[in-house]
Structure formats: C-alpha cells, structure tokens
Design an enzyme around this catalytic site. Structure first.
Site, PDB file in Angstrom:
ATOM      1  N   GLU A   1      -0.371  27.820 -44.918  1.00 44.25           N
ATOM      2  CA  GLU A   1       0.167  29.174 -44.964  1.00 44.25           C
ATOM      3  C   GLU A   1      -0.514  29.929 -46.100  1.00 44.25           C
ATOM      4  OE1 GLU A   1       4.385  31.565 -44.438  1.00 44.25           O
ATOM      5  OE2 GLU A   1       4.428  29.443 -44.999  1.00 44.25           O
TER       6      GLU A   1
ATOM      7  N   ASP B   1      -6.515  22.751 -41.439  1.00 45.14           N
ATOM      8  CA  ASP B   1      -6.766  24.150 -41.080  1.00 45.14           C
ATOM      9  C   ASP B   1      -6.223  24.353 -39.666  1.00 45.14           C
ATOM     10  OD1 ASP B   1      -7.591  26.732 -40.904  1.00 45.14           O
ATOM     11  OD2 ASP B   1      -9.740  26.311 -40.961  1.00 45.14           O
TER      12      ASP B   1
ATOM     13  N   ASP C   1       4.951  34.963 -42.779  1.00 41.41           N
ATOM     14  CA  ASP C   1       6.080  35.554 -42.068  1.00 41.41           C
ATOM     15  C   ASP C   1       6.203  37.018 -42.486  1.00 41.41           C
ATOM     16  OD1 ASP C   1       8.507  35.731 -44.225  1.00 41.41           O
ATOM     17  OD2 ASP C   1       7.269  33.968 -44.626  1.00 41.41           O
TER      18      ASP C   1
ATOM     19  N   HIS D   1      -1.678  29.730 -41.142  1.00 37.33           N
ATOM     20  CA  HIS D   1      -0.324  30.021 -40.666  1.00 37.33           C
ATOM     21  C   HIS D   1       0.002  31.440 -41.133  1.00 37.33           C
ATOM     22  CE1 HIS D   1       3.780  28.962 -39.361  1.00 37.33           C
ATOM     23  NE2 HIS D   1       4.168  29.737 -40.372  1.00 37.33           N
TER      24      HIS D   1
END
Length: 537
Positions: A518, A509, A150, A464
């Site tokens: 992530e 994956d 993020d 991710h």
C-alpha cells in the site's frame, strides 16, 4: 538464488559516496564509458551473511567516478552489466514526483487533465458527512488528501505528513523553487506550501466549532472495493468521534503551520494559530483516552494507547510558535513524567517532532539543561542508527525486527533523523547514512526493487491504491512509495506467497498485498524530506 547487481536505479550525484552491492558472487568489477573504455576497476568486499536478507552480499565502491555521464557497470561471472548514471540533478525529477503524489491524493476536487494528465478524474466525496450517532448533524469536511490506498481522511497521520513537508521546506527551501505542476503553481507560494495548505484547510474543517476538539477521521463506514474510482465511492460519509490523539496532533501541526505561513498570509497564519490554541485547550480539559473505532465503522483506526507524546508535541510546537511560558511548563512536565521516546517520528510515536520543535524554538524561552539533554538524545540515537547501518547487508539502519508494516516509512524517518542530527552536529556519517536510505528505496535492496512508482528499471507497478487499480491506465499513479517488506505477513496474499522468506524479502508488488504494497501520504512525506537534502544543498 541467482547472483545479481543491486544498484540505485536512478543514479548518483558526482560528489556523493557511491556504492553498489552484489549478491551471491564476489571478485572484481569495472566501470566503462559508452565508448567501451574502462574508467575504473576494483574489488568487491564481502559484507557477510545477513539474516534479514538471507543473502551473502559484497560491496563495491565507485566514489572515484565523478565525471557526469552514463556508464556500464560490469561484474565478471554474473553475466550482466547495468547502466550507471552520474549527474548532479539525478534526484530532481524524483523530488517533484514524490511531492506531486499529494496532488494525486486530493479529495473533493476534480483532478483536471491539465495537471493530472491521464490520471485525471472527477470530484469525489463532496457531500457533507454526518457526525457519528448524530445522523441529523451534518458537517462540510471536503478537501484534504486521501490517506493511502483507500479514500479515508485521518487527522493523526495527516499531522505527521504535514509536519514532514513543512520541516522539509524549513530545512531546504531551495529544493522547492521549481514548480511541481499543480493548479496553484506560479501563484506566489512555493508549491509544497500550496499543497500543504490544501490539507490544512481540510484539517480546519475537522475541528468542532463548539468545543475546539477535532474529529478523528472522516470515512465511509467500510472500504469500497479495490476497483472503485474516487468519484464512484458513494458510501455514506461519517465523522468518527473527537479524539485526544487527533486534537493534540492537530494542535501541533497547525501551530507549526502558523509559523511557516506568517510570511505569506498573515490572516491564514493567525487562523491556524488560534485553531491550534483552541485544540490544545481542549486537551488540557479532557482525559487522554485512546481512540477506538465506533460500532459499525470498519475503516482504519489509527489508535494509540500512549498519548503523552502527542501532548508533548503540541506543547512544544505552540512554544516554538508563541514563546509562551505555559507551553514551556507543559514541556517540562512531559520531560518529568517521561514514558515515551523523545526521538521517534512515526504517526503514533511523535515525541521526535516535539523534540525538533523544542530544539528549534527561541533559546530565550527554553531551558538550557533541557535543550542540551534533548540534543544529546537526538545525537545518541543518530549514532546508533549509523552503527546499525554499518552492520546490515545494504548499509541501512533497519534491524531484522524493523521490517514491519510501513518499513520504508521507518527507514525514511531514520533518514530524516540523521539529517536533522547533521544540522545539530555536522558529520559526513550522518549524511552518508541518510543517502543510503535513498539508495535502498531506489533499488539497492534485497529484491532489486525500486519502491517508487514511475521511477527506475524495476519500479512499483501494482500498488494497493484504488485509483491505480480502478482507472483505465495500465501504469500506476507515479511518485508513490510502497510500504515495503513486512515480516509479519499481514494480508492473505503475503501469507500465501511469502512464508519462510527472510524479513527483507517479505514484499510483493501485488495490488492485494496491502500490508507490503500500500501507499500513504505519511510514507511519502519523510521521503520528500530526505531527498530534499540532496536536491537543495
């Protein structure tokens, strides 16, 4: 389950102990040169059934193959052979790639094609953030690294990442002589220190000028969609409230930085030390209250109910930086109070960083009895990790219950622990145990998965990681370490596809499996430390 060869997909240094694993099939094996001539043959030894993997595993030792080259490893009955590389610099490019990940995580600046290649993008998150519940108060807190997949920036895990990288440089300065390829390369400072300084400058902006306390994080109110490039994340930036955890870990990391940068930039080192002292003073006059996300903020919390270890780390780091007795007394008080691990190296359990600082401080400002107690505690834990590794299928110090969110961080933290133990009391067992964490990371695991993007025959392909999902490049950003198997199945995709899988096989994956796949700066950082030993010695 089909029989398979599990091997380090990058290869091995000539002088190291070299082992590989075979699942589901025992018997003999052989190593051949490129011309087809046999150079070594042996018998696989049964490791036994392993509950964490659900596999019958056999081990082969090829340590006697030491000549530099590329070989073929064959196990009759499996129907496959694998390429095996032996070279003294086999981890050099990996070391650079793990480091450069931090550059790719930079926030607030353009990543130019010159340095980022096809992963270049425009500057992001350059506007000022408002202080939570104070919309009219806005603060410039640009820069630093995006924490993970993020675009949030969080002080608590940042402090761990900074500490790991600074420790890597302290222990293995020769490993960082080659440039990584960042804008500051060639400017007189080792690239790792230039990169860490980029994060430190952001951390300094996170300190409240009035009180010395440190804001916990700067994020948008909620995560943007996975397919959002950094510069397209237009959500309103908000500074979550000052927290004890952020302020204490800030104090620890900045005091550590002050020591390292003195030799390069005395003014910056002084700035770091003064900021650390102010933050520590804030902690002494505030209760150790855990942080919770304020209403309306739904990004990563990084909450921690136990904060005595954060205070210990801050005090020990400032003791190492200054030698002042007030910090030593705080360390002694922490020992007397107890209630936390003296050896953990996580983002929440940080007591191990305090112990490292105390053990490496000037002996004249420490207490001999305490120093020896900490040394024994560190070595006792190292011996436990060696024993644990001897009992697992792939020789790693992870028990079944250790396969949690970020299990690869847990593993590499333990590799760090073993190498620091080696510095305290040299033992080949500690080095071999740490090296095995690299082998696991690069393919010697239940899934034959290289957990690092851009490396190995089966690299991480679908992390991710928002930039890797959103850009027009098929491959992900290279050099990223995935979180790894997580038996708790904490995302929808994992719950749908991994039910009843053994703990060590609970990995996907898949870009939506954030609980297994992530990436994070504080997962790469211990990997940099461990790989540094095998590059810089």
């Amino acid at each position: 389950m089909q029989a398979a060869i599990h091997i380090n997909q990058l290869g091995y240094r000539p002088q190291d102990r070299k082992r590989f694993y075979v699942s589901g099939c025992g018997g003999s094996f052989a190593v051949f040169r490129a011309d087809g001539s046999e150079v070594f043959a042996g018998e696989l030894q049964a490791v036994g059934d392993d509950k964490a993997t659900g596999m019958q595993v056999y081990i082969g030792d090829i340590s006697d193959v030491i000549e530099v080259g590329t070989y073929q490893l064959t196990v009759p009955g499996i129907g496959q052979s694998v390429s095996l590389a032996i070279h003294p610099d086999v981890y050099a490019n990996l070391h650079k790639g793990l480091q450069k990940f931090f550059y790719f995580q930079r926030c607030g600046v353009e990543l130019s094609a010159e340095h980022a290649g096809e992963f270049s993008h425009a500057a992001c998150h350059v506007e000022k953030a408002h202080v939570y519940a104070e919309p009219s108060r806005r603060i410039d807190c640009h820069g630093g690294w995006h924490d993970a997949g993020d675009y949030g920036k969080y002080v608590v895990p940042a402090a761990k990442a900074v500490a790991d990288l600074l420790l890597a440089y302290e222990f293995y300065p020769k490993a960082f002589m080659s440039p990584v390829g960042i804008p500051e390369s060639g400017a007189g400072l080792p690239d790792v220190l230039s990169e860490v300084r980029f994060e430190l400058e952001w951390m300094l902006r996170m300190q409240d000028e009035q009180t010395g306390g440190v804001y916990h994080k700067v994020t948008t109110y909620r995560f943007p969609p996975l397919s959002t490039m950094p510069e397209d994340d237009r959500g309103k930036l908000v500074l979550s409230p000052i927290s004890y955890a952020a302020t204490a870990t800030f104090a620890a990391a900045l005091a550590h930085a002050a020591r390292i940068y003195r030799a390069f930039d005395a003014d910056f080192a002084t700035r770091c030390l003064n900021a650390a002292a102010r933050a520590y003073e804030w902690c002494t006059s505030h209760d150790a209250e855990p942080f919770h996300n304020p209403d309306g903020v739904a990004t990563g919390e990084y909450g921690d109910k136990k904060l005595s270890d954060e205070h210990y780390w801050a005090a020990a780091s400032l003791l190492q930086a200054t030698g002042e007795d007030c910090y030593h007394q705080a360390c002694l008080q922490a020992f007397a109070t107890g209630g936390f691990s003296l050896t953990e190296l996580g983002w929440a359990d940080v007591g191990g960083y305090g112990t490292i600082a105390y053990l490496r401080a000037d002996r004249a400002v420490t207490q001999a009895q305490v120093w020896e107690h900490l040394r024994k505690a560190w070595l006792t834990e190292a011996d436990r990790l060696v024993s644990l590794g001897a009992c697992t299928a792939f020789g790693i110090p992870l028990a079944e219950h250790d396969y949690i969110w970020g299990s690869n961080m847990v593993l590499l933290n333990r590799g760090m622990h073993l190498l620091i133990a080696y510095a305290l009391e040299p033992s080949d067992l500690y080095v071999d145990g740490a090296l095995q964490t690299i082998h696991y990371m690069l393919g010697e695991n239940a899934l034959q998965q290289c957990y690092v993007s851009g490396y190995g025959r089966k690299p991480l392909l679908h992390p991710h990681h928002r930039p890797s999902v959103a850009d027009a490049v098929e491959a992900p950003v290279p050099g990223m370490l995935a979180g790894g198997p997580n038996r708790n199945l904490q995302d929808t995709v994992a719950r749908e596809r991994l039910q009843n899988q053994p703990a060590a096989r609970c990995f996907l994956d898949h870009e939506e499996s954030y609980s297994t796949n992530e990436v994070a700066v504080y997962w790469n950082s211990p990997a940099v430390f461990v790989v540094s030993h095998f590059v810089g010695v």
